[in-house]
Design a protein around this motif. Structure first.
Motif, short mmCIF file in Angstrom:
data_model
loop_
_atom_site.label_atom_id
_atom_site.label_comp_id
_atom_site.label_asym_id
_atom_site.label_seq_id
_atom_site.Cartn_x
_atom_site.Cartn_y
_atom_site.Cartn_z
N GLU A 179 3.67 8.22 -21.33
CA GLU A 179 4.25 8.59 -20.04
C GLU A 179 4.65 7.34 -19.25
N VAL A 180 3.79 6.32 -19.29
CA VAL A 180 4.11 5.06 -18.61
C VAL A 180 5.40 4.48 -19.17
N ALA A 181 5.52 4.48 -20.50
CA ALA A 181 6.71 3.93 -21.15
C ALA A 181 7.95 4.73 -20.76
N GLN A 182 7.82 6.05 -20.68
CA GLN A 182 8.96 6.88 -20.32
C GLN A 182 9.44 6.62 -18.90
N ILE A 183 8.48 6.47 -17.98
CA ILE A 183 8.85 6.20 -16.59
C ILE A 183 9.50 4.82 -16.48
N ALA A 184 8.93 3.83 -17.18
CA ALA A 184 9.50 2.48 -17.15
C ALA A 184 10.94 2.49 -17.68
N ASP A 185 11.17 3.21 -18.76
CA ASP A 185 12.52 3.29 -19.33
C ASP A 185 13.48 3.98 -18.36
N ALA A 186 12.99 5.02 -17.69
CA ALA A 186 13.83 5.72 -16.73
C ALA A 186 14.21 4.83 -15.56
N GLU A 229 0.82 -1.21 0.00
CA GLU A 229 0.00 0.00 0.00
C GLU A 229 0.86 1.27 0.00
N SER A 230 2.15 1.10 -0.20
CA SER A 230 3.08 2.22 -0.12
C SER A 230 2.86 3.24 -1.23
N PRO A 231 2.97 4.53 -0.91
CA PRO A 231 2.87 5.56 -1.96
C PRO A 231 4.04 5.54 -2.93
N VAL A 232 5.20 5.04 -2.49
CA VAL A 232 6.39 5.09 -3.34
C VAL A 232 6.54 3.78 -4.09
N ARG A 233 5.58 3.50 -4.92
CA ARG A 233 5.64 2.38 -5.83
C ARG A 233 5.03 2.83 -7.15
N ALA A 234 5.45 2.22 -8.22
CA ALA A 234 4.92 2.54 -9.54
C ALA A 234 4.43 1.25 -10.18
N GLU A 235 3.37 0.69 -9.59
CA GLU A 235 2.85 -0.60 -10.06
C GLU A 235 2.45 -0.57 -11.53
N PHE A 236 2.09 0.62 -12.02
CA PHE A 236 1.58 0.71 -13.39
C PHE A 236 2.60 0.36 -14.45
N VAL A 237 3.90 0.32 -14.14
CA VAL A 237 4.88 -0.05 -15.16
C VAL A 237 5.04 -1.57 -15.28
N HIS A 238 4.20 -2.34 -14.57
CA HIS A 238 4.30 -3.80 -14.71
C HIS A 238 3.94 -4.26 -16.11
N GLN A 239 3.36 -3.38 -16.91
CA GLN A 239 3.15 -3.69 -18.33
C GLN A 239 4.49 -3.90 -19.03
N VAL A 276 2.67 15.88 -7.76
CA VAL A 276 2.20 17.26 -7.76
C VAL A 276 1.17 17.50 -8.86
N SER A 277 1.44 17.00 -10.07
CA SER A 277 0.59 17.28 -11.23
C SER A 277 -0.52 16.27 -11.43
N GLY A 278 -0.39 15.07 -10.81
CA GLY A 278 -1.38 14.02 -11.00
C GLY A 278 -1.10 13.19 -12.24
N LYS A 318 -0.49 9.06 -3.51
CA LYS A 318 0.09 7.92 -4.24
C LYS A 318 -0.14 8.13 -5.74
N PRO A 319 0.93 8.13 -6.54
CA PRO A 319 0.76 8.29 -7.99
C PRO A 319 -0.12 7.18 -8.57
N ASP A 320 -1.04 7.59 -9.45
CA ASP A 320 -1.94 6.67 -10.14
C ASP A 320 -1.44 6.45 -11.56
N LEU A 321 -2.14 5.61 -12.29
CA LEU A 321 -1.78 5.32 -13.68
C LEU A 321 -1.80 6.59 -14.51
N PRO A 322 -0.67 6.99 -15.14
CA PRO A 322 -0.67 8.17 -16.00
C PRO A 322 -1.72 8.06 -17.11
N LEU A 323 -2.21 9.20 -17.54
CA LEU A 323 -3.29 9.23 -18.52
C LEU A 323 -2.83 8.77 -19.89
N ARG A 324 -1.56 9.00 -20.22
CA ARG A 324 -1.05 8.64 -21.55
C ARG A 324 -0.06 7.49 -21.44
N GLN A 325 -0.20 6.53 -22.35
CA GLN A 325 0.68 5.37 -22.35
C GLN A 325 2.13 5.76 -22.58
#
Length: 569
Positions: free
Chosen positions: A293-300, A116-126, A317-319, A284-291
């Motif tokens: 962005e998800v790809a960019q974060i995963a690459d980073a 349940e931690s806020p510092v996770r980015a589960e959405f990059v599991h794609q 900050v921006s959501g 806690k960061p949620d799934l970014p609206l654009r795919q």
């Protein structure tokens, strides 16, 4: 490793020589003269004191059929004992001469997760399946079943020697939070815990958000996992946050430092203020609206960890974001704080006090140490993490100098080295912020270093979540050693390994390596939310996880083995 890292048959029915030789050949375990140096031993049951409770007896395997591509687990054929003679020739009659010198249980990559931690980015599991695991909320129950298996066995299968120690080779936590570390220490030392943060009366993580990206076990949402055949299980998440009690290990245990014990998700460096502030907050960061962005974060995460940290902080900050209940127990710990927690009285368990770390290590920051496993056999706990981030490791010159002094001072002592990283995942010799002027060595350089010392007989590690055993031949037979890499406790096949050091009284040593599973049954009714039931489901879900990789099983030459090598003196 993990996080965002890249990388009913009788026990007598074992492989015969020809079949195992084929597996050995595939693994490169046949000599240049085509003389077999690895072969399955059909007499393993009679050679052992007891094989009950090990994979020499039975192994969990997927059922032949199931809903869609989902498979439940059933008891399957035992894994045979494979004798490996790449480094020394096995001699007849050695069982009658054999003396057990040491008996070790290796656990690794337990990854106790604050899901349940806020510092996770589960959405990059794609892009990286280990960013989210459908079973991660059941980790405490599963680890209790692992502890129970070790306690029930109590001694090694071939020598019958009582376990001298348990060594957990890193990634004991998933996100280096104090609360995760407390859970891990309680599970191994004994006590009661509830694997929950924030609002302790309800689960607040991604598995109740209604997103098709994650398994929603308590709702009818047709998520990616249910499309594969995952079940709907009412009350599972509610059960996952209830207090559970661990008996703790009966055997003294030692703690090794891993990359997930040092950085955000095992990758991002600590100390980035905006990111560190997320840990204990309500955003806690949620799934970014654009795919994109998800790809960019995963690459980073893979290639530019500091950038990934800033991207997550910016999204807070921006959501898009979710609001959760804050919890100060989620704050990240430093290496010195990690050591200090091991010295608390409530975590002493069967000992030793500090679980290997020196009493002044919390001040000095020295995260490596030596310890006596048994008379004449010493363990070396190395720290191969790099505090600059990334998943790969390296080792500092200070550790090499320290080990050289030990190896040369005690030439009639056998040494077993333990680390988190493997020889092929130590490719990060960049400066370590903790000691920026210190030279750092890579995996191949560490292999060359060990070759200098005939009394180094094995290097035991984790990180890759894969079963793999590699012979490292030195310039002389006596300068050879074995590298023993064991799969994790979080990703299937969820193995731990019993390692026996035996003197054959014929100029050779045998290292018997036997894989074990947790004490949980292979299958239970989904209404069974006991600790045993939850532990069983944990293993089943891990096999069916979309991020499952079959290569992690290894082959027969990486499972139950007798590893021969010359006795160095």
């Amino acid at each position: 490793m993990t996080g965002f890292d890249r990388h009913d048959i009788s026990r007598r029915t074992l492989f015969k020589g020809a079949g195992a030789l084929g597996a050995a050949a595939a693994a490169g375990a046949v000599s240049s003269k085509n003389t077999p140096v690895a072969f399955a031993d059909p007499t393993a049951g009679s050679r052992a004191v007891s094989i009950a409770g090990t994979t020499l007896d039975t192994v969990g395997v997927p059922a032949a059929t199931g809903p869609k591509s989902y498979r439940r687990l059933v008891a399957g054929p035992a894994w045979p004992l494979v004798v490996r003679g790449e480094l020394a020739t096995p001699k007849a009659g050695r069982d009658g001469r054999r003396t057990g010198l040491a008996s070790i249980v290796q656990t690794t990559d337990v990854h106790i997760v604050d899901a349940e931690s806020p510092v996770r980015a589960e959405f990059v599991h794609q892009y990286n399946g280990s960013a989210f695991r459908p079973h991660e909320k059941l980790g405490a129950a599963a680890t209790i079943n692992l502890v129970q298996r070790i306690n029930d066995l109590a001694s090694a299968p071939f020598s019958g020697r009582k376990f001298d120690c348990v060594v957990s080779t890193g990634d004991n936590t998933d996100n280096h939070e104090f609360v995760e570390l407390g859970w891990f220490l309680t599970l191994f030392s004994g006590g009661t815990l509830a694997q929950s943060t924030g609002d302790l009366t309800r689960y607040e993580g991604v598995q109740v958000w209604g997103s098709e990206l994650y398994w929603q076990p308590e709702s009818a949402v047709n998520d990616l996992y249910k499309q594969k055949g995952f079940p709907q299980i009412p009350g599972l998440l509610a059960s996952s946050i209830k207090p559970v009690t661990s008996p703790g290990l009966d055997t003294r245990w030692y703690s090794v430092f891993g990359n997930h014990d040092d950085s955000v998700q095992g990758t991002l460096p600590s100390g980035i203020g905006a990111l560190d502030a997320l840990y204990t907050g309500s955003i806690k960061p949620d799934l970014p609206l654009r795919q994109t962005e998800v790809a960019q974060i995963a690459d980073a995460f893979d290639n530019r960890p500091a950038d990934a940290a800033r991207m997550l902080a910016a999204q807070a900050v921006s959501g898009p974001i979710r609001t959760i209940t804050p919890d100060p127990r989620r704050r990240p710990f430093t290496p010195r704080q990690y050591i200090a927690e091991h010295f608390k009285d409530r975590y002493t368990g069967p000992g030793p006090v500090g679980h290997g770390f020196a009493r002044d290590a919390a001040e000095s920051g020295i995260t490596y140490y030596s310890f006596e496993i048994a008379p004449g056999v010493v363990g070396i706990s190395m720290d191969t993490t790099n505090h600059a981030g990334f998943t790969d490791g390296s080792i500092g010159q200070g550790q090499l100098d320290w080990m050289q002094r030990l190896f040369t001072r005690d030439r009639t002592t056998l040494f077993v080295a333990f680390s988190h990283h493997t020889s092929d995942t130590m490719e990060l010799p960049i400066p370590d912020p903790e000691r920026p002027l210190e030279r750092r060595a890579t995996g191949p350089q560490l292999i060359d270093f060990f070759h200098r010392f005939p009394n180094v007989i094995a290097w035991v590690n984790g990180h890759t979540h894969t079963n793999k055993i590699t012979p490292h031949r030195g310039s002389t037979p006596a300068q050879s050693f074995w590298e023993i890499n064991t799969a994790s406790h979080i990703d299937f096949p969820q193995n731990a390994r019993v390692i026996e050091v035996c003197d054959n009284a014929d100029g050779t040593l045998s290292l018997f390596c036997t894989l074990i599973e947790s004490a949980a049954p292979y299958s239970v009714d989904y209404s069974d939310h006991s600790v045993t039931g939850l532990g069983s489901m944990y293993r089943e879900f891990s096999y069916n996880d979309t991020g499952y990789e079959a290569k992690r099983l290894g082959t027969s030459v990486d499972h139950n083995v007798e590893l021969l090598l010359p006795k160095p003196f």
